[in-house]
Each structure stands twice: as C-alpha cells, then as structure tokens.
Design a protein around this motif. Structure first.
Motif, PDB file in Angstrom:
ATOM      1  N   TYR A   4       0.873  -1.178   0.000  1.00 15.05           N
ATOM      2  CA  TYR A   4       0.000   0.000   0.000  1.00 15.05           C
ATOM      3  C   TYR A   4       0.905   1.221   0.000  1.00 15.05           C
ATOM      4  O   TYR A   4       2.125   1.122   0.212  1.00 15.05           O
ATOM      5  CB  TYR A   4      -0.946  -0.004   1.216  1.00 15.05           C
ATOM      6  CG  TYR A   4      -0.288  -0.242   2.552  1.00 15.05           C
ATOM      7  CD1 TYR A   4       0.339   0.787   3.251  1.00 15.05           C
ATOM      8  CD2 TYR A   4      -0.294  -1.508   3.140  1.00 15.05           C
ATOM      9  CE1 TYR A   4       0.943   0.563   4.476  1.00 15.05           C
ATOM     10  CE2 TYR A   4       0.305  -1.746   4.371  1.00 15.05           C
ATOM     11  CZ  TYR A   4       0.920  -0.708   5.031  1.00 15.05           C
ATOM     12  OH  TYR A   4       1.527  -0.922   6.241  1.00 15.05           O
TER      13      TYR A   4
ATOM     14  N   HIS B  13       3.252   4.070   0.689  1.00 14.07           N
ATOM     15  CA  HIS B  13       4.108   4.417   1.807  1.00 14.07           C
ATOM     16  C   HIS B  13       5.405   5.009   1.254  1.00 14.07           C
ATOM     17  O   HIS B  13       5.642   4.984   0.032  1.00 14.07           O
ATOM     18  CB  HIS B  13       4.414   3.201   2.690  1.00 14.07           C
ATOM     19  CG  HIS B  13       5.293   2.188   2.042  1.00 14.07           C
ATOM     20  ND1 HIS B  13       4.812   1.226   1.166  1.00 14.07           N
ATOM     21  CD2 HIS B  13       6.643   1.960   2.121  1.00 14.07           C
ATOM     22  CE1 HIS B  13       5.785   0.459   0.748  1.00 14.07           C
ATOM     23  NE2 HIS B  13       6.922   0.887   1.311  1.00 14.07           N
TER      24      HIS B  13
ATOM     25  N   ASP C 292      -3.488  -2.006  11.932  1.00  9.95           N
ATOM     26  CA  ASP C 292      -3.539  -0.984  10.868  1.00  9.95           C
ATOM     27  C   ASP C 292      -3.382   0.440  11.369  1.00  9.95           C
ATOM     28  O   ASP C 292      -3.425   1.385  10.575  1.00  9.95           O
ATOM     29  CB  ASP C 292      -4.816  -1.124  10.033  1.00  9.95           C
ATOM     30  CG  ASP C 292      -6.089  -0.861  10.840  1.00  9.95           C
ATOM     31  OD1 ASP C 292      -6.002  -0.401  12.006  1.00  9.95           O
ATOM     32  OD2 ASP C 292      -7.187  -1.118  10.312  1.00  9.95           O
TER      33      ASP C 292
ATOM     34  N   LEU D  24       5.262  -4.738   6.134  1.00  7.87           N
ATOM     35  CA  LEU D  24       4.017  -4.258   5.543  1.00  7.87           C
ATOM     36  C   LEU D  24       3.299  -5.428   4.884  1.00  7.87           C
ATOM     37  O   LEU D  24       3.908  -6.196   4.136  1.00  7.87           O
ATOM     38  CB  LEU D  24       4.302  -3.163   4.515  1.00  7.87           C
ATOM     39  CG  LEU D  24       5.184  -1.994   4.984  1.00  7.87           C
ATOM     40  CD1 LEU D  24       5.320  -0.959   3.870  1.00  7.87           C
ATOM     41  CD2 LEU D  24       4.631  -1.361   6.248  1.00  7.87           C
TER      42      LEU D  24
ATOM     43  N   PHE E 237       3.282   6.386   6.239  1.00  2.00           N
ATOM     44  CA  PHE E 237       2.203   5.868   5.399  1.00  2.00           C
ATOM     45  C   PHE E 237       0.880   6.461   5.856  1.00  2.00           C
ATOM     46  O   PHE E 237       0.714   6.824   7.028  1.00  2.00           O
ATOM     47  CB  PHE E 237       2.136   4.333   5.449  1.00  2.00           C
ATOM     48  CG  PHE E 237       2.012   3.752   6.831  1.00  2.00           C
ATOM     49  CD1 PHE E 237       0.765   3.597   7.431  1.00  2.00           C
ATOM     50  CD2 PHE E 237       3.140   3.334   7.524  1.00  2.00           C
ATOM     51  CE1 PHE E 237       0.643   3.054   8.698  1.00  2.00           C
ATOM     52  CE2 PHE E 237       3.032   2.785   8.787  1.00  2.00           C
ATOM     53  CZ  PHE E 237       1.782   2.647   9.375  1.00  2.00           C
TER      54      PHE E 237
ATOM     55  N   GLN F  60      -5.007   3.764   6.796  1.00  2.00           N
ATOM     56  CA  GLN F  60      -6.175   3.331   6.031  1.00  2.00           C
ATOM     57  C   GLN F  60      -6.882   2.193   6.765  1.00  2.00           C
ATOM     58  O   GLN F  60      -6.285   1.136   6.984  1.00  2.00           O
ATOM     59  CB  GLN F  60      -5.757   2.854   4.635  1.00  2.00           C
ATOM     60  CG  GLN F  60      -4.981   3.880   3.821  1.00  2.00           C
ATOM     61  CD  GLN F  60      -4.567   3.319   2.481  1.00  2.00           C
ATOM     62  OE1 GLN F  60      -5.400   2.946   1.655  1.00  2.00           O
ATOM     63  NE2 GLN F  60      -3.258   3.242   2.249  1.00  2.00           N
TER      64      GLN F  60
ATOM     65  N   SER G   6      -3.837  -0.554   5.996  1.00  2.00           N
ATOM     66  CA  SER G   6      -2.439  -0.240   6.307  1.00  2.00           C
ATOM     67  C   SER G   6      -1.878  -1.174   7.392  1.00  2.00           C
ATOM     68  O   SER G   6      -1.350  -0.732   8.413  1.00  2.00           O
ATOM     69  CB  SER G   6      -2.303   1.223   6.729  1.00  2.00           C
ATOM     70  OG  SER G   6      -3.206   1.551   7.779  1.00  2.00           O
TER      71      SER G   6
ATOM     72  N   HIS H 240       0.563  -3.494   9.347  1.00  2.00           N
ATOM     73  CA  HIS H 240       2.008  -3.519   9.503  1.00  2.00           C
ATOM     74  C   HIS H 240       2.363  -4.116  10.854  1.00  2.00           C
ATOM     75  O   HIS H 240       1.502  -4.287  11.724  1.00  2.00           O
ATOM     76  CB  HIS H 240       2.591  -2.105   9.381  1.00  2.00           C
ATOM     77  CG  HIS H 240       2.091  -1.173  10.441  1.00  2.00           C
ATOM     78  ND1 HIS H 240       0.824  -0.623  10.417  1.00  2.00           N
ATOM     79  CD2 HIS H 240       2.675  -0.689  11.569  1.00  2.00           C
ATOM     80  CE1 HIS H 240       0.654   0.154  11.469  1.00  2.00           C
ATOM     81  NE2 HIS H 240       1.767   0.120  12.192  1.00  2.00           N
TER      82      HIS H 240
END
Length: 465
Positions: free
Chosen positions: A56, A58, A162, A193, A222, A225, A229, A231
């Motif tokens: 995504y 970043h 996220d 990620l 980033f 979202q 998102s 991670h």
C-alpha cells in the motif's frame, strides 16, 4: 524504567562532542530538515514513489535530518528520558510519554532536551505538515502533536495492526539506531508491511510482502487506512543494539471513513463469535461409563501412570474447582514426549530455525502444514487432517501402524526420528489418544464432568512475532 545508557559513564570527550551538537538545535527548523527535499521537484518525485509503493502507499525518506542534530537527539533520548516497559497482546516495548507535553517541563528538565524539542517542532511545523500532505495526498492535517520515543530491546516486537484510532491520518517512524553500528537483517526489528488476501477485503495476508530495516536517519511514513495499512515490527534479536525510534501521527480534523473495517474494530467480537462450533464425536461415540480394562490398556501406551491412579483424580478435580483450570505436567509417557521433542528439534534444525535467527515466512510450509491467519488476530501453522492421514503411513512401524495398531510403546525410546516429522507424531497423539473414548472417560473420572465432544489442532508457531 529503561535507560539505554548512563550519562555519567560516557567518556568526557564524547560529552563534549554532544554539547557541541546542541548548538544546531538553536537555529530552527531549517537546521533540522534537509531543505532540498522540500523543493517542488522533490515533492513531485516523492509523491510518485509514495503512490507506486506496495503493498500500500508508503514512503521511506533517507538522510532527512541534519546528522549532527539527530545525534544530539539520540543522546538526549538515551541519557535524559526514561521509558516505561509496556506489554500487551499487541506489543512488547519500552515507551516514553507523549512528547507533545515537553512544553510543560520545568526549565531544568527542558534544558536537557533542546535537540529533541527542535526536532519535534520541525516535523510538526506548518511547512513540514504541508510537505507531508503533498507527498502522501493525506489531505488537510490538524495542528495536533502526537509522538513518543520507543525502545525495542531484545525480544520486543509489535504485532500486526492498521494503526486506525481516532483522527490519525499519517503514521511515521524516525529511526535513531546507532549511527556507528550498521543495522542488519540479522538484528531483527524490521517494519513489515502486509498485503491483503485476494478476494478478502480488509484481511491481511499471513506474510508481509515488504519490509524496511530501521536504518539511522530515515523516516518511514504511510497514510492510515482502515483495514488496509496493516504492519508489524519484527522481534528484535540483537542483545546490544536496541531499536530506538520516535514514532507518531499526523492527525486530520475528523476520523476517516470506513473505521468499521479497522483492525481494532475487527477484534471487537461479540460473545460467542470466537467459539469453536464444529466439535466432533469421540471415537466410538459413547463417552459414558467407567474406565474399562480396554481403556486402560490404550491409555497406558500414552499416559503417565500417575494420571491413571484413582487416588490422584480427586487432586486434579480439586485444582480445577479452585482455579478453573489445571495443567497436567508430564502427562505423556517420557519416551513418547522425548521422541516428539527430538523430532521437533531435528525438524527445526533441518529448516535452519533457532540460534537467534528469524526464519523466512515460507519456513515450515508444506508437508502437511498450512498457514492460519489473519495475522492481526492469529498466525500459526496447522497440521491438516489430510496430511496426518498420509503421514500415518510414513511412521508405520515406528509411531503407530497404518493397519490400526494404536499407540507408541515404551520400546520406541531411541528409535531414529529421521522418517516421521513432529507434525505426524503429534497428529498420532491427537488421533489415537485425545480423540479416543478412553481419553474422554479418563477426563470424566478426573474432573467429574461428562465429556461429550472434542475439538483440537496440531499447531506450530514461528519465531519473530
């Protein structure tokens, strides 16, 4: 409390050098941030890199800050700030309080943090907020300041999520790893990620597709979202190189749409949603009645004789009634347990697992093992029933015969484990012992509760969090 060092133990020459660094903090934001990165052409290129990044959007900004100033920041964090150990289901880390509150410090305390305050003011200046907005497309950002110092010592980690909470719009991490000791993959601590599973919106894959090492003087960021998102921070393996960083968020004026898809919301399950609903009948179906001699004959092939003595059952039941749970230590016969342990150690060694190394995410896949996720809820390998049936034939004559001869007898001690793997052996225990009517009746005798059905898995967990 965690202190990465003791100021009084530093050599005088180094303290003098640090003092010289501090003058950089007095010259304002232009002395903190590399100005050529803020140009219109740079913003355009960085935006292109950001938008093209996978899984995504970043970006990792390199050599963003004045290295002299950043060394001073690192020294202030090490010597003048205390971090409190925090551990939850999500993370294990040493963390300071909110650095937005530094303005409320008394003059003496504030005088010890000039570089850190200069860095904070620079990254939350209107100019840099505009830069962040331009290179991420995050939209308007509020004036809220939200950041802290984090120290990941050996064993510390951050699990998959996220970052969606409230009005968070852009997440960032500024890495303060030792500038004089290169950080390597062997040290762990990478930012991972995660892509989404194809066809499953808001569900992260069990494997990350991109990772970034916490390299000195880089800033990762980033857009936050919901359900996108995902991670994590890999477990830190280095014993002498703590992963220092400053992490925080730029906020919007209001929360983003789609917060119902956020990882935190996905974890807010209703009562009963996490229960197993597909319990199976025990072998033979009937679990009532007392233990028979046939039951005991089967159990003796697997279970420590101490647990088959009626005099001990009342002790187990009392423990269960008082605590609500009981751990049956050394439950399996020693020969059985040692054989399984030897197979597990041999398999780990063959796959290069252990010795302070984080395995590849593909390690352990296949040969009957399948990955189970999603990783913001759970992540492990499961030995499948199909694989177990196939493996039964490979251990015939060693663990238990494919023709149906039950159990692992005490004569198996010292038998080579080169043929069956740990999954096959644990599956044998599961199928031949834990799914048997004899085991259900043993539990009934020990606990005084009628056992009707069962559910269970053979699992394998990887290092690295």
């Amino acid at each position: 409390m965690y202190h990465a060092g003791d100021a009084d133990s530093e050599p005088a020459a180094k303290r003098s050098k640090v003092t010289a660094y501090l003058s950089c903090a007095q010259r304002g934001a232009e002395a903190v941030i590399r100005q050529d990165l803020l140009s219109a052409e740079s913003r355009k290129q960085l935006r292109q890199q950001h938008d093209a990044a996978k899984p995504y959007t970043h970006l990792v900004l390199k050599d963003l800050f004045d290295p002299t100033l950043l060394r001073a920041v690192r020294d202030e964090v090490i010597h003048n700030i205390s971090a409190t150990y925090k551990e939850t289901d999500l993370f294990k880390v040493f963390q300071t309080g909110d650095l937005a509150n530094m303005d409320a410090l008394d003059p003496e305390s504030a005088s010890k943090l000039p570089a850190l305050m200069a860095l904070r003011d620079a990254i939350y200046s209107q100019e840099f907020r505009g830069f962040v907005r331009d290179i991420t497309g995050a939209g308007e950002l509020s004036n809220k300041t939200d950041l802290s110092c984090n120290v990941y010592a050996q064993g510390c980690h951050l699990l998959n999520h996220d970052d969606v909470i409230g009005t968070r719009a852009v997440s960032f991490i500024i890495y303060l790893a030792d500038p004089d000791a290169q950080w390597t993959a062997e040290d762990g601590g990478a930012l991972e990620l995660y892509p989404l599973v194809a066809g499953k919106p808001h569900t992260p894959d069990v494997r990350p597709s991109t990772s970034h090492l916490p390299i000195w003087n880089t800033m990762a960021m980033f857009v936050v979202q919901p359900g996108r998102s995902f991670h994590a921070v890999q477990e830190v393996l280095s014993a002498d190189k703590p992963r220092l960083s400053i992490s925080g968020w730029y906020h919007a004026e209001k929360a983003r749409d789609g917060k119902e898809h956020a990882s935190l919301q996905q974890l807010q399950i209703k009562a009963g949603e996490d229960q197993i609903h597909q319990h199976a009948e025990f072998q033979g179906g009937d679990t009532e009645g007392e233990l028979t001699e046939a039951d005991l004959q089967l159990l003796r092939q697997w279970v420590n004789a101490a647990y088959l003595k009626p005099d001990n059952w009342s002790k187990v039941q009392s423990k269960m009634e008082v605590d609500g749970s009981v751990q049956l230590q050394q439950f399996l016969l020693q020969d059985v347990a040692q054989w399984i342990q030897a197979a597990a150690v041999a398999q780990d060694k063959a796959e290069g697992i252990g010795n302070g190394r984080i395995p590849e995410f593909s390690t352990g896949y296949g040969q009957g093992w399948e990955s189970i996720g999603p990783p913001h809820k759970q992540r492990y390998l499961r030995y499948t029933a199909v694989a177990a049936a196939a493996a039964t034939n490979t251990v015939s004559g060693h663990a238990y015969a494919a023709t149906g001869t039950p159990g692992i007898s005490s004569s198996t001690a010292g038998i080579s484990v080169s043929s069956p793997d740990a999954g096959a052996l644990l599956s044998a225990v599961k199928q031949q012992l834990f799914q048997s009517g004899a085991f259900a009746r043993l539990l009934r005798s020990m606990l005084g509760v009628q056992i009707l059905k069962h559910a269970g898995e053979v699992r394998r967990f990887r290092a690295g969090a």
